[in-house]
Design a protein around this motif. Structure first.
Motif, mmCIF file in Angstrom:
data_model
loop_
_atom_site.group_PDB
_atom_site.id
_atom_site.type_symbol
_atom_site.label_atom_id
_atom_site.label_comp_id
_atom_site.label_asym_id
_atom_site.label_seq_id
_atom_site.Cartn_x
_atom_site.Cartn_y
_atom_site.Cartn_z
ATOM 1 N N GLN A 1 0.793 -1.233 0.000
ATOM 2 C CA GLN A 1 0.000 0.000 0.000
ATOM 3 C C GLN A 1 0.825 1.283 0.000
ATOM 4 O O GLN A 1 0.394 2.306 0.526
ATOM 5 C CB GLN A 1 -0.998 -0.010 1.167
ATOM 6 N N TRP A 2 2.019 1.223 -0.592
ATOM 7 C CA TRP A 2 2.687 2.489 -0.881
ATOM 8 C C TRP A 2 1.771 3.254 -1.830
ATOM 9 O O TRP A 2 1.271 2.691 -2.817
ATOM 10 C CB TRP A 2 4.052 2.244 -1.529
ATOM 11 N N THR A 3 1.584 4.527 -1.557
ATOM 12 C CA THR A 3 0.590 5.312 -2.283
ATOM 13 C C THR A 3 1.246 6.533 -2.925
ATOM 14 O O THR A 3 2.012 7.258 -2.273
ATOM 15 C CB THR A 3 -0.543 5.753 -1.335
ATOM 16 N N TYR A 4 0.919 6.748 -4.186
ATOM 17 C CA TYR A 4 1.529 7.814 -4.986
ATOM 18 C C TYR A 4 0.436 8.733 -5.532
ATOM 19 O O TYR A 4 -0.713 8.312 -5.745
ATOM 20 C CB TYR A 4 2.290 7.210 -6.177
ATOM 21 N N ASN A 5 0.805 9.988 -5.790
ATOM 22 C CA ASN A 5 -0.139 10.839 -6.510
ATOM 23 C C ASN A 5 -0.029 10.542 -8.005
ATOM 24 O O ASN A 5 0.763 9.701 -8.446
ATOM 25 C CB ASN A 5 0.062 12.323 -6.172
ATOM 26 N N LEU A 6 -0.806 11.215 -8.821
ATOM 27 C CA LEU A 6 -0.907 10.890 -10.244
ATOM 28 C C LEU A 6 0.300 11.362 -11.044
ATOM 29 O O LEU A 6 0.415 11.040 -12.233
ATOM 30 C CB LEU A 6 -2.200 11.469 -10.823
#
Length: 436
Positions: free
Chosen positions: A125-130
């Motif tokens: 669940q590493w989360t990145y912006n677009l």
């Protein structure tokens, strides 16, 4: 056994058979009028192609802006063997990101199309912006004061790999190398002019997709499209209905800087003009259709071109076939197979009759198209013949031994294929002629 013997051969084995299995990897000539068949089947050469060509300083078309119209919209595309995410950021900017988590390399996105507010890896669940910036890492500070990442862990250093992006009137191109020159320079004036003849500012919209696998090396397909004279020999449908023949008035354009990109454009003859068909054994003047609308076009561009087919190195074919408009993405699947992805499109302001005409004429191409099915079959024959004969060479001397296209529009030439390999050799083996 004689210890000085360099190779102990099995009973019945000859040195010739050994060289067939393990050919010395040398280009036969300084020019590219001879192409060694090992370039189509050698695994090491293929791996080198991925790094030097597909992941090097070259542009790859990855889609149309109309496929991702709103912020958060995305599509998956493939460059070489790498999956990429083509998306729009919150501000509407185009973004192309490597589809591989910066944490442990997991493929993040499995959907072909969709919309999302953020990009989250399904594993940890590493989360990145677009734009690919890392925004969140679970348990970064540990749990109850225990564990976690080191204090000097910097999220800014662990974003998704972002590709260089350029859009030409709604056609999206991407490159892994941020030093790749702008597309007008990359293509050269003539090829850029024909690219913008199709992508001319009118909004391009997708009409449909098709996909197929072909057992053969990816370069065989690019060769096939750069070979303007085979169509007058192989394709019964094209020549019998006058859609394309080598005797027609035509234009050939090669990017003289690299010799890698080409355009063929031709103007359809009246059906009554058959002079020059004498050597075309596939020509059948008695062939008729119950519905001639399939081969009947309507003028829509300012010129009289009825077929434009453009190859952009290394993996794009852009074609106008009458009123059918299409891109073909060539995706290698190892040295001995490739995937062909077809995208058919029109313009947003097309009327219903024009759209129906485009869809009807799309039956000429694609995996089961009346014309393209010939290419699929003969390319698989090529793969079969090449696979077991790596020490043989292909002969490319029609029209001479140089790599440029003739200035008079002559279609009886293998010059564009030679040009492809002139550039290919410069990219793949820049410092040596012998490629062991």
């Amino acid at each position: 056994m004689n210890d000085t013997c360099p190779h102990a051969m099995a009973p019945g084995e000859s040195s010739d058979s050994a060289s067939e299995l393990h050919p010395i990897k040398i280009w036969p000539r300084k020019d590219s009028s001879r192409v060694p068949l090992w370039v189509y089947s050698d695994e090491d050469n293929y791996r080198r192609e991925l790094e030097a060509i597909f992941y090097g300083p070259h542009w790859h078309m990855v889609g149309l802006e109309s496929e991702i119209p709103k912020p958060g919209d995305f599509k998956r595309a493939t460059i070489g063997e790498r999956s990429v995410i083509v998306t729009r950021t919150e501000s509407g900017e185009l973004s192309v990101l490597l589809n591989s988590c910066a944490h442990r390399g997991v493929e993040i996105c499995q959907s072909s199309f969709g919309s999302q507010k953020e990009i989250m890896c399904p594993y940890h669940q590493w989360t990145y912006n677009l734009s690919g910036k890392l925004m969140g890492v679970p348990f970064r500070r540990g749990v109850k004061g225990k564990g976690g990442f080191p204090e000097d862990f910097d999220p800014a250093q662990h974003g998704l790999r972002a590709l260089k992006v350029e859009s030409v009137n709604g056609a999206i191109f991407a490159s892994f190398d941020h030093e790749t020159p702008p597309l007008p320079e990359y293509l050269g004036e003539g090829n850029y002019q024909y690219l913008t003849r199709i992508f001319n500012g009118r909004k391009a919209v997708v009409l449909g997709y098709q996909r197929q696998r072909i057992k053969g090396n990816w370069k065989l397909y690019m060769e096939n499209i750069k070979d303007p004279y085979h169509a007058s020999l192989l394709h019964v449908f094209l020549i019998s209905f006058g859609l394309y023949r080598i005797d027609q008035k035509g234009v050939t354009i090669t990017d003289e800087r690299t010799l890698a990109h080409n355009v063929f454009a031709s103007m359809r003859n009246p059906a009554s003009e058959t002079a020059g068909t004498e050597d075309m054994k596939s020509y059948r003047k008695d062939l008729k259709l119950n519905d001639m609308r399939l081969v009947t076009g309507a003028k829509e561009f300012d010129d009289d071109v009825t077929i434009q087919i453009q190859t952009i190195f290394p993996d794009l074919v852009l074609q106008q076939q009458g009123n059918s408009l299409q891109m073909r993405y060539v995706i290698p699947r190892g040295p001995d197979e490739f995937e062909l992805q077809w995208t058919y499109f029109g313009y947003e302001d097309d009327d219903e009759e024009t759209t129906l005409r485009r869809l009807r004429q799309a039956n000429l191409t694609g995996p089961s198209g009346f014309v393209s099915v010939d290419d699929t079959e003969v390319l698989e024959y090529s793969g079969s013949g090449i696979r077991s004969n790596p020490s043989q060479v292909a002969v490319l001397e029609l029209g001479g031994r140089e790599g440029s296209a003739p200035p008079d529009g002559n279609m009886v030439t293998e010059g564009p294929i030679r040009g492809f390999y002139e550039y290919y050799r410069r990219v793949m083996y820049p410092n040596t002629e012998k490629t062991r």
